[in-house]
Scaffold this motif. Structure first.
Motif, PDB file in Angstrom:
ATOM      1  N   VAL A 184       0.855  -1.189   0.000  1.00 42.60           N
ATOM      2  CA  VAL A 184       0.000   0.000   0.000  1.00 42.60           C
ATOM      3  C   VAL A 184       0.886   1.232   0.000  1.00 42.60           C
ATOM      4  N   SER A 185       0.764   2.059  -1.038  1.00 40.73           N
ATOM      5  CA  SER A 185       1.621   3.246  -1.120  1.00 40.73           C
ATOM      6  C   SER A 185       1.269   4.245  -0.020  1.00 40.73           C
ATOM      7  N   HIS A 186      -0.016   4.597   0.111  1.00 36.63           N
ATOM      8  CA  HIS A 186      -0.488   5.482   1.174  1.00 36.63           C
ATOM      9  C   HIS A 186      -1.999   5.295   1.315  1.00 36.63           C
ATOM     10  N   SER A 239      12.520  -4.472  -3.965  1.00 36.70           N
ATOM     11  CA  SER A 239      12.932  -3.530  -2.925  1.00 36.70           C
ATOM     12  C   SER A 239      11.726  -2.665  -2.566  1.00 36.70           C
ATOM     13  N   VAL A 240      11.415  -2.612  -1.281  1.00 28.39           N
ATOM     14  CA  VAL A 240      10.328  -1.776  -0.779  1.00 28.39           C
ATOM     15  C   VAL A 240      10.961  -0.619  -0.032  1.00 28.39           C
ATOM     16  N   TYR A 241      10.776   0.608  -0.517  1.00 32.33           N
ATOM     17  CA  TYR A 241      11.407   1.792   0.067  1.00 32.33           C
ATOM     18  C   TYR A 241      10.436   2.471   1.019  1.00 32.33           C
ATOM     19  N   ALA A 242      10.905   2.669   2.235  1.00 30.75           N
ATOM     20  CA  ALA A 242      10.094   3.350   3.237  1.00 30.75           C
ATOM     21  C   ALA A 242       9.819   4.786   2.797  1.00 30.75           C
ATOM     22  N   PRO A 243       8.742   5.389   3.287  1.00 38.49           N
ATOM     23  CA  PRO A 243       8.448   6.779   2.913  1.00 38.49           C
ATOM     24  C   PRO A 243       9.620   7.704   3.223  1.00 38.49           C
ATOM     25  N   VAL A 244       9.900   8.621   2.319  1.00 38.18           N
ATOM     26  CA  VAL A 244      11.025   9.545   2.519  1.00 38.18           C
ATOM     27  C   VAL A 244      10.665  10.646   3.499  1.00 38.18           C
ATOM     28  N   PHE A 245       9.352  10.903   3.681  1.00 40.55           N
ATOM     29  CA  PHE A 245       8.882  11.876   4.668  1.00 40.55           C
ATOM     30  C   PHE A 245       7.854  11.196   5.575  1.00 40.55           C
ATOM     31  N   ALA A 246       7.919  11.490   6.847  1.00 39.72           N
ATOM     32  CA  ALA A 246       6.999  10.895   7.815  1.00 39.72           C
ATOM     33  C   ALA A 246       5.713  11.701   7.886  1.00 39.72           C
ATOM     34  N   VAL A 247       4.983  11.721   6.777  1.00 41.47           N
ATOM     35  CA  VAL A 247       3.723  12.453   6.716  1.00 41.47           C
ATOM     36  C   VAL A 247       2.648  11.507   6.200  1.00 41.47           C
ATOM     37  N   SER A 248       1.386  11.834   6.473  1.00 41.03           N
ATOM     38  CA  SER A 248       0.273  10.984   6.033  1.00 41.03           C
ATOM     39  C   SER A 248      -0.205  11.347   4.637  1.00 41.03           C
ATOM     40  N   GLU A 249       0.377  12.359   4.042  1.00 38.12           N
ATOM     41  CA  GLU A 249      -0.078  12.827   2.736  1.00 38.12           C
ATOM     42  C   GLU A 249       0.685  12.121   1.620  1.00 38.12           C
ATOM     43  N   LEU A 281       2.432  -1.908   4.855  1.00 41.97           N
ATOM     44  CA  LEU A 281       1.837  -0.586   5.017  1.00 41.97           C
ATOM     45  C   LEU A 281       2.904   0.447   5.342  1.00 41.97           C
ATOM     46  N   PRO A 282       2.730   1.686   4.875  1.00 46.27           N
ATOM     47  CA  PRO A 282       3.665   2.748   5.277  1.00 46.27           C
ATOM     48  C   PRO A 282       3.508   3.056   6.761  1.00 46.27           C
ATOM     49  N   ALA A 283       4.625   3.225   7.452  1.00 45.82           N
ATOM     50  CA  ALA A 283       4.592   3.491   8.896  1.00 45.82           C
ATOM     51  C   ALA A 283       4.362   4.976   9.140  1.00 45.82           C
ATOM     52  N   THR A 284       3.241   5.464   8.625  1.00 41.38           N
ATOM     53  CA  THR A 284       2.872   6.872   8.809  1.00 41.38           C
ATOM     54  C   THR A 284       1.474   6.932   9.383  1.00 41.38           C
ATOM     55  N   ALA A 285       1.169   8.023  10.039  1.00 40.60           N
ATOM     56  CA  ALA A 285      -0.165   8.192  10.621  1.00 40.60           C
ATOM     57  C   ALA A 285      -1.189   8.376   9.508  1.00 40.60           C
ATOM     58  N   SER A 334       4.401   8.340   0.670  1.00 35.50           N
ATOM     59  CA  SER A 334       4.119   7.121  -0.101  1.00 35.50           C
ATOM     60  C   SER A 334       5.234   6.098   0.029  1.00 35.50           C
ATOM     61  N   LEU A 335       4.819   4.843   0.057  1.00 36.21           N
ATOM     62  CA  LEU A 335       5.714   3.694   0.014  1.00 36.21           C
ATOM     63  C   LEU A 335       6.049   3.411  -1.451  1.00 36.21           C
ATOM     64  N   SER A 336       7.325   3.195  -1.768  1.00 38.16           N
ATOM     65  CA  SER A 336       7.735   2.935  -3.150  1.00 38.16           C
ATOM     66  C   SER A 336       8.112   1.471  -3.317  1.00 38.16           C
ATOM     67  N   ALA A 337       7.984   0.964  -4.529  1.00 39.14           N
ATOM     68  CA  ALA A 337       8.335  -0.428  -4.837  1.00 39.14           C
ATOM     69  C   ALA A 337       9.193  -0.464  -6.093  1.00 39.14           C
ATOM     70  N   HIS A 338      10.256  -1.277  -6.037  1.00 38.99           N
ATOM     71  CA  HIS A 338      11.214  -1.359  -7.148  1.00 38.99           C
ATOM     72  C   HIS A 338      11.469  -2.837  -7.444  1.00 38.99           C
ATOM     73  N   TRP A 339      10.970  -3.314  -8.599  1.00 39.24           N
ATOM     74  CA  TRP A 339      11.199  -4.696  -9.031  1.00 39.24           C
ATOM     75  C   TRP A 339      12.346  -4.735 -10.034  1.00 39.24           C
ATOM     76  N   ARG A 340      13.207  -5.786  -9.906  1.00 36.50           N
ATOM     77  CA  ARG A 340      14.357  -5.918 -10.808  1.00 36.50           C
ATOM     78  C   ARG A 340      14.504  -7.370 -11.250  1.00 36.50           C
ATOM     79  N   TYR A 341      14.614  -7.558 -12.570  1.00 35.45           N
ATOM     80  CA  TYR A 341      14.991  -8.857 -13.112  1.00 35.45           C
ATOM     81  C   TYR A 341      16.041  -8.604 -14.190  1.00 35.45           C
ATOM     82  N   GLY A 342      17.278  -8.968 -13.904  1.00 38.74           N
ATOM     83  CA  GLY A 342      18.360  -8.702 -14.840  1.00 38.74           C
ATOM     84  C   GLY A 342      18.478  -7.214 -15.114  1.00 38.74           C
ATOM     85  N   GLN A 343      18.369  -6.842 -16.369  1.00 38.19           N
ATOM     86  CA  GLN A 343      18.436  -5.443 -16.776  1.00 38.19           C
ATOM     87  C   GLN A 343      17.058  -4.810 -16.931  1.00 38.19           C
TER      88      GLN A 343
END
Length: 751
Positions: free
Chosen positions: A568-570, A634-644, A593-597, A648-657
């Motif tokens: 869930v992004s947000h 790779s699941v990237y945690a929110p760069v800012f601790a805000v609910s807006e 889930l993003p660890a934001t309020a 957002s939670l980011s997702a990065h899928w990689r297969y080879g190139q």
């Protein structure tokens, strides 16, 4: 009687053509009228039949054209205007997502109108109340800026937006013309005192068609099980009512006609005179009148005359999807159900079962009737369902066997219990126990049927479309087998083989891909499915077009009944609004889930649904990297601790190139932080941030990632103006190819 049927067929067909905007007009009307007169003068039988159709068509075209000029065109002059008006409520206010809606009548500059009045949540009107205030008028040809037929087909001239400054003058008493509505309202209130919430909502929907008490999840299950018509009050309900009257007074006779005619129309008035109810009320009324006049009832004449009488005051009603499906169902039942019923009835296993005991005959008869009716409607309703809804329930015959036979008991018990409660509450409480039992069994069966694999199919999958075409052809051949020379096991085997073949091919499409990404078309929202070597995940599930239902049907069409991960992004509803329902409909191992309020209630709803379904919950406070089939996630945690959006939670899928990046609704500043923190380089596929908003998918992101493909999840003609012209220009300059759900529908990329 067939003379009237021929005339009505021509009239209704011409009205349909004219309302659809086919370029005929007055010249064709005059030409058909001339041809009709010539053919009548020739006095040949087939000329007369053709002449009746032509005469009906000519009059139908003239009538519908004059209706548009007389009743519709004048509303265009008031579209978008603001006026101070006095209006009378013609129904009880009902709750909406943004306040209340009430059917009202009034006049503007001498023109009488009927409209739907939208007000704040504190606006509660009953029939006969008068409201005076400032309103904005919107023509029903459009609905707040978008083309719509919904209200126009229901006889509404405007939709009105009521401003806060208004006055309400309550009626001293309910006017006589609204007594049926008042009775229906009182019965619903009485059921509210006797039944628990879920059962109450179902009972009220059965009696009145009011679905406000049904959860969104259960409404979806009704669609998936093919029983949505049960809570859309229609001919079945009037048929049950007539069956009860005949049970008490005997078969069709003068007593049945005298009692039945007023009761039918009282019931129709109490549920709001919807098109399907009016159609059934007219048909049964003609049947009872024919009985009183000692005339045989001609079914084609009854059906076509009922349609003519419905569209006579409002020709736009013929474009109503519900009315079209209703008439298609009735026609299919009249043409095919008796033949199907006979085939089932004479089937050797059925005959053997009935020979065992008399009780089996009573049980098998309604089951065979339900299955026969369910199959009979397929040839005419399937094309309409696919055209309007892009979906069809394969579980309809099963529902006809196990659910539909229980509906008469649920409907009659609900009505009797509510009526008895007006006289004796203790007696009604006693009746409520068997009612709750029947309602519980019916709702449980609905959930069970809806949860079966492939209960509901959409045309998002090409193999599903192939199967639907094969199914339609096989059923049609079976129904048209007048000699009944085809054994039942042959079409059943053909359906099963074609289904398994299409399922296998669909599954192979995903199995052979190392990494597959599908962006679902959920309107203004986002829902993305990712799979790699049997491991599946979904990123967000929100939108305006039943996101959970579309996600479930997509998964089932691909032969997938489980998600290993749900990200869930947000917590905005256009990204997370369908997740509670999705968790209740599909097995999900872990939700991230993003660890934001959360300023709203979405997080709480998700957590409650996760606990109910046994899904593990993981709050992402730090970046995660995990194996995902043949790929890495790779699941990237929110760069800012805000609910807006920037939380957002980011997702990065990689297969080879091959890299796929999803950033939720981040704006350009948050994207910059993400780039600096993760050191991201080139990606092949980028999901545009915030549906292509001007503030997202910035120049820095595009320059550093240099994506080859950019996907945009966006609703057609949405009110936000997404995707922004600035964003599209940046993408054009970057050289990326752009694919949008509003233009392409579902978008799938495989590696």
């Amino acid at each position: 009687m067939r003379v009237l049927a021929l005339f009505a067929a021509g009239f209704c067909g011409a009205v349909l053509c004219n309302m659809m905007g086919l370029p005929y007009g007055t010249v064709l009307s005059g030409g058909l009228l001339t041809v009709a007169m010539i053919l009548f003068l020739l006095r040949r039988p087939w000329f007369i039949r053709f002449g009746l159709v032509a005469l009906g068509a000519a009059i139908g075209l003239i009538w519908s054209w004059s209706y548009v000029q007389r009743e519709v065109r004048w509303t265009d002059a008031y579209d978008g205007r603001v006026r101070t008006l006095s209006m009378e409520a013609a129904a009880y206010s009902r709750a909406t997502a943004y306040g209340t809606a009430t059917t009202v009548s009034g006049s503007v500059d001498g023109h009488s109108f009927t409209a739907v009045l939208y007000g704040e949540s504190d606006l509660s009107l009953k029939p006969g109340d008068t409201v005076h205030g400032l309103v904005k008028l919107q023509s029903t040809d459009t609905y707040w800026g978008e083309e719509s037929l919904f209200y126009g087909t229901r006889g509404m001239d405007f939709t009105l937006r009521l401003y806060n400054r208004h006055q309400v003058q309550p009626a001293d008493s309910i006017p006589v013309r609204y007594w049926p509505l008042y009775l229906s309202h009182v019965l619903q209130e009485q059921l509210g005192k006797l039944l628990p919430e879920a059962a109450r909502g179902y009972a009220v929907a059965l009696l009145s068609g009011d679905r406000s008490g049904l959860s969104e999840t259960f409404q979806t299950q009704l669609s998936q099980s093919g029983t949505n018509h049960i809570v859309a009050v229609s001919g079945m309900h009037i048929g049950i009512l007539m069956g009860a009257i005949m049970l008490l007074l005997g078969q069709y006779g003068w007593k049945t006609s005298v009692v039945g005619l007023p009761l039918i129309w009282i019931f129709a008035l109490s549920v709001g005179m919807t098109a399907s109810v009016v159609r059934s009320a007219i048909m049964f009324s003609l049947l009872l009148i024919a009985c009183l006049a000692h005339r045989d009832n001609d079914i084609p004449t009854t059906v076509l005359l009922a349609l003519l009488l419905i569209i006579l005051p409002n020709p736009r009603a013929i474009l109503d999807v519900g009315l079209q499906l209703s008439f298609a169902s009735v026609t299919g039942i009249l043409l095919f159900s008796s033949r199907i019923y006979h085939r089932f009835w004479m089937w050797h296993p059925i005959q053997w079962l009935m020979s065992q005991h008399r009780i089996f005959r009573k049980l098998v008869q309604p089951v065979c009737a339900g299955v026969a009716s369910s199959i009979a409607v397929i040839p005419l309703t399937m094309p309409l369902s696919l055209l309007y809804f892009d979906s069809f329930s394969l579980a309809t015959p099963l529902s006809g066997a196990v659910i539909v036979p229980l509906i008469p008991a649920c409907f009659l018990l609900s009505m009797v219990t509510a009526l008895v409660s007006l006289l004796s509450l203790p007696a009604a409480i006693i009746l409520s126990y068997p009612l709750q039992w029947f309602l519980g069994i019916t709702m449980g069966l609905t959930r069970w049927v809806a949860g079966l694999p492939f209960a509901w199919m959409t045309m998002d999958n090409g193999y599903a479309l192939i199967f639907m075409v094969l199914l339609y052809g096989i059923v049609l051949v079976l129904l048209l087998d007048f000699a009944q020379s085809i054994r039942l096991w042959i079409p059943v085997a053909a359906i099963g083989c074609s289904f398994l073949g299409c399922l296998l091919l669909s599954s192979l499409e995903y199995d052979r891909a190392r990494l597959s990404v599908t962006m679902l078309d959920v309107g203004q929202g986002q829902c993305i499915y990712v799979e790699s070597k049997g491991i599946s995940a979904m990123y967000d599930c929100g939108g305006e077009d039943q996101p959970a239902a579309r996600a479930v049907s997509f998964l089932h069409a691909a032969g997938r009944f489980r998600l290993h991960a749900l990200l869930v992004s947000h917590y905005d509803s256009d990204h997370a609004g369908g997740i509670p329902e999705l968790l209740r409909s599909v097995k999900v191992d872990t939700i991230y889930l993003p660890a934001t309020a959360d300023d709203g209630s979405m997080q709480a709803q998700i957590l409650a649904a996760a606990e109910e379904s046994g899904t593990q919950v993981y709050f992402v406070e730090q970046d995660l990297t995990m194996t995902f089939g043949a790929a890495m996630l790779s699941v990237y945690a929110p760069v800012f601790a805000v609910s807006e959006n920037n939380g957002s939670l980011s997702a990065h899928w990689r297969y080879g190139q091959f890299d796929v990046l999803m950033t939720g609704d981040m704006d350009a500043d948050a994207e910059q932080v993400l780039l600096d923190r993760q050191g991201l380089s080139a990606v092949e596929v980028l999901v545009a941030g915030h549906h292509g908003a001007a503030t997202s998918t910035g120049d820095t992101l595009l320059e550093q990632l240099t994506p080859e493909l950019v996907l945009i999840s966006v609703g057609a003609e949405n009110s936000y103006g997404h995707p922004a012209s600035e964003t599209l220009e940046r993408l054009r300059q970057s050289g990326a190819s752009v694919y949008r759900t509003d233009q392409c529908g579902n978008i799938t990329i495989r590696r």
